[in-house]
Design a protein around this motif. Structure first.
Motif, PDB file in Angstrom:
ATOM      1  N   PRO A  16       0.831  -1.207   0.000  1.00 13.81           N
ATOM      2  CA  PRO A  16       0.000   0.000   0.000  1.00 13.81           C
ATOM      3  C   PRO A  16       0.864   1.254   0.000  1.00 13.81           C
ATOM      4  N   ARG A  17       0.349   2.311  -0.635  1.00 10.94           N
ATOM      5  CA  ARG A  17       1.112   3.557  -0.742  1.00 10.94           C
ATOM      6  C   ARG A  17       0.366   4.676  -0.027  1.00 10.94           C
ATOM      7  N   PRO A  18       1.029   5.343   0.928  1.00 15.52           N
ATOM      8  CA  PRO A  18       0.376   6.473   1.602  1.00 15.52           C
ATOM      9  C   PRO A  18       0.201   7.637   0.637  1.00 15.52           C
ATOM     10  N   LEU A  19      -0.875   8.363   0.821  1.00 21.34           N
ATOM     11  CA  LEU A  19      -1.135   9.565   0.018  1.00 21.34           C
ATOM     12  C   LEU A  19      -0.745  10.776   0.857  1.00 21.34           C
ATOM     13  N   ILE A  20       0.344  11.429   0.439  1.00 21.72           N
ATOM     14  CA  ILE A  20       0.965  12.491   1.233  1.00 21.72           C
ATOM     15  C   ILE A  20       0.942  13.802   0.460  1.00 21.72           C
ATOM     16  N   ASN A  21       0.736  14.885   1.190  1.00 24.58           N
ATOM     17  CA  ASN A  21       0.816  16.209   0.580  1.00 24.58           C
ATOM     18  C   ASN A  21       2.295  16.546   0.357  1.00 24.58           C
ATOM     19  N   CYS A  22       2.746  16.366  -0.878  1.00 20.26           N
ATOM     20  CA  CYS A  22       4.160  16.549  -1.196  1.00 20.26           C
ATOM     21  C   CYS A  22       4.500  18.041  -1.251  1.00 20.26           C
ATOM     22  N   ASN A  23       5.477  18.463  -0.431  1.00 19.88           N
ATOM     23  CA  ASN A  23       5.821  19.887  -0.407  1.00 19.88           C
ATOM     24  C   ASN A  23       6.693  20.304  -1.584  1.00 19.88           C
ATOM     25  N   ARG A  24       7.118  19.329  -2.400  1.00 22.76           N
ATOM     26  CA  ARG A  24       7.853  19.664  -3.618  1.00 22.76           C
ATOM     27  C   ARG A  24       6.905  19.768  -4.808  1.00 22.76           C
ATOM     28  N   CYS A  25       6.039  18.765  -4.937  1.00 20.79           N
ATOM     29  CA  CYS A  25       5.102  18.748  -6.073  1.00 20.79           C
ATOM     30  C   CYS A  25       3.946  19.727  -5.886  1.00 20.79           C
ATOM     31  N   GLY A  26       3.631  20.043  -4.612  1.00 23.18           N
ATOM     32  CA  GLY A  26       2.552  20.977  -4.343  1.00 23.18           C
ATOM     33  C   GLY A  26       1.170  20.350  -4.391  1.00 23.18           C
ATOM     34  N   GLY A  27       1.061  19.052  -4.144  1.00 20.66           N
ATOM     35  CA  GLY A  27      -0.238  18.385  -4.124  1.00 20.66           C
ATOM     36  C   GLY A  27      -0.116  17.011  -3.484  1.00 20.66           C
ATOM     37  N   VAL A  28      -1.252  16.340  -3.342  1.00 18.61           N
ATOM     38  CA  VAL A  28      -1.265  15.005  -2.734  1.00 18.61           C
ATOM     39  C   VAL A  28      -0.757  13.983  -3.745  1.00 18.61           C
ATOM     40  N   LYS A  29       0.241  13.200  -3.337  1.00 17.55           N
ATOM     41  CA  LYS A  29       0.862  12.215  -4.217  1.00 17.55           C
ATOM     42  C   LYS A  29       0.998  10.880  -3.485  1.00 17.55           C
ATOM     43  N   PRO A  30       0.944   9.768  -4.231  1.00 15.29           N
ATOM     44  CA  PRO A  30       1.262   8.483  -3.609  1.00 15.29           C
ATOM     45  C   PRO A  30       2.772   8.381  -3.395  1.00 15.29           C
ATOM     46  N   TYR A  31       3.139   7.804  -2.273  1.00 16.50           N
ATOM     47  CA  TYR A  31       4.545   7.583  -1.941  1.00 16.50           C
ATOM     48  C   TYR A  31       4.808   6.076  -1.918  1.00 16.50           C
ATOM     49  N   ARG A  32       5.891   5.650  -2.557  1.00 13.13           N
ATOM     50  CA  ARG A  32       6.254   4.238  -2.598  1.00 13.13           C
ATOM     51  C   ARG A  32       7.258   3.909  -1.495  1.00 13.13           C
ATOM     52  N   CYS A  33       7.231   2.673  -1.044  1.00 16.06           N
ATOM     53  CA  CYS A  33       8.166   2.236  -0.014  1.00 16.06           C
ATOM     54  C   CYS A  33       9.565   2.146  -0.601  1.00 16.06           C
ATOM     55  N   GLY A  34      10.542   2.760   0.066  1.00 16.24           N
ATOM     56  CA  GLY A  34      11.925   2.733  -0.400  1.00 16.24           C
ATOM     57  C   GLY A  34      12.677   1.485   0.035  1.00 16.24           C
ATOM     58  N   GLU A  35      12.023   0.637   0.845  1.00 19.43           N
ATOM     59  CA  GLU A  35      12.580  -0.645   1.300  1.00 19.43           C
ATOM     60  C   GLU A  35      13.840  -0.477   2.142  1.00 19.43           C
ATOM     61  N   LYS A  36      13.940   0.664   2.808  1.00 17.90           N
ATOM     62  CA  LYS A  36      15.068   0.887   3.712  1.00 17.90           C
ATOM     63  C   LYS A  36      14.588   1.592   4.979  1.00 17.90           C
ATOM     64  N   PHE A  37      15.195   1.190   6.096  1.00 23.10           N
ATOM     65  CA  PHE A  37      14.926   1.847   7.370  1.00 23.10           C
ATOM     66  C   PHE A  37      15.965   2.942   7.599  1.00 23.10           C
ATOM     67  N   ARG A  38      15.556   3.954   8.334  1.00 21.07           N
ATOM     68  CA  ARG A  38      16.499   4.962   8.813  1.00 21.07           C
ATOM     69  C   ARG A  38      16.536   4.839  10.334  1.00 21.07           C
ATOM     70  N   VAL A  39      17.710   4.526  10.858  1.00 18.50           N
ATOM     71  CA  VAL A  39      17.879   4.355  12.304  1.00 18.50           C
ATOM     72  C   VAL A  39      18.663   5.549  12.830  1.00 18.50           C
ATOM     73  N   ASN A  40      18.075   6.273  13.769  1.00 16.23           N
ATOM     74  CA  ASN A  40      18.718   7.457  14.324  1.00 16.23           C
ATOM     75  C   ASN A  40      18.900   7.274  15.827  1.00 16.23           C
ATOM     76  N   ALA A  41      20.144   7.311  16.273  1.00 20.73           N
ATOM     77  CA  ALA A  41      20.447   7.161  17.696  1.00 20.73           C
ATOM     78  C   ALA A  41      20.798   8.523  18.291  1.00 20.73           C
ATOM     79  N   ASN A  42      20.091   8.875  19.336  1.00 14.65           N
ATOM     80  CA  ASN A  42      20.348  10.133  20.048  1.00 14.65           C
ATOM     81  C   ASN A  42      20.622   9.766  21.507  1.00 14.65           C
ATOM     82  N   GLY A  43      21.905   9.575  21.815  1.00 13.55           N
ATOM     83  CA  GLY A  43      22.247   9.082  23.138  1.00 13.55           C
ATOM     84  C   GLY A  43      21.788   7.640  23.284  1.00 13.55           C
TER      85      GLY A  43
END
Length: 207
Positions: A16-43
């Protein structure tokens, strides 16, 4: 009555693809899964997101998996899976339509599925009834009547006729399940003793 027992594993093809208000395109667009996680460690705290990208401009959107979790509370195997972008773990979250809808609000789903069939007991040439067990590997909007009709090689009106004649039973939801999306754990029983194409339907159910 000789019964053919078959197990189907139904897996959606497209996440499934979320429908997001894209701040670059200027409208609601489907977003595809990039198949990668982003792990952020803060302390000692860790955030994990599954990355999605706009289908038109590649702008990113983060689907939160873990937020502000203490590293000590995360199983090492889980953390390793996240950091290595384990494909099975990516799929588990990418196909979780309920969680994605909860985060994004609206999603776009595809009804395309694959069906893996396993014969548990019986012989198609001798049986006159079918007991079908359904397992769902990820959610799908595909209706049960469309799934059964497509796999059996029947029309949906024929399925309805079987139900009207009480030759088709569905547990635990009953006939109302036919017009709803396929659900994990359903059992479909079909009495085909009076059907001229009994053998063809049973063969299609397990091949």
């Amino acid at each position: 009555m000789s019964t053919l027992r078959v197990h189907w594993t139904i897996a959606p093809v497209t996440a499934p693809r979320p429908l997001i208000n894209c701040n670059r395109c200027g409208g609601v667009k489907p977003y595809r899964c990039g198949e990668k996680f982003r792990v952020n460690a803060n302390g000692k705290r860790i955030d994990v997101w599954l990355i999605y990208r706009c289908v038109d401009c590649d702008n990113s959107w983060n689907f939160a998996i873990l937020e502000r979790r203490n590293r000590r509370d995360i199983e090492p195997a889980l953390l390793t899976a996240l950091e290595s972008n384990d494909p099975a773990f990516v799929r588990r979250h990418a196909f979780d339509a309920a969680a994605l809808r909860d985060r994004a609000g609206r999603i776009e789903e595809s009804p395309d599925v694959t069906v893996r069939k396993e014969l548990l007991d019986g012989e198609p040439g001798r049986a006159v009834a079918l007991a079908l067990e359904l397992r769902l590997d990820g959610t799908t909007p595909l209706r049960l009547d469309r799934l059964l009709a497509g796999e059996f090689g029947l029309s949906r009106s024929r399925l309805q006729a079987l139900d009207d004649r009480r030759r088709l039973t569905i547990e635990p939801d009953g006939a109302k399940a036919l017009r709803k999306p396929v659900r994990d754990g359903l059992t479909v029983r079909v009495d085909l003793a009076e059907e001229a194409d009994c053998s063809a339907i049973l063969s299609a159910a397990c091949r």
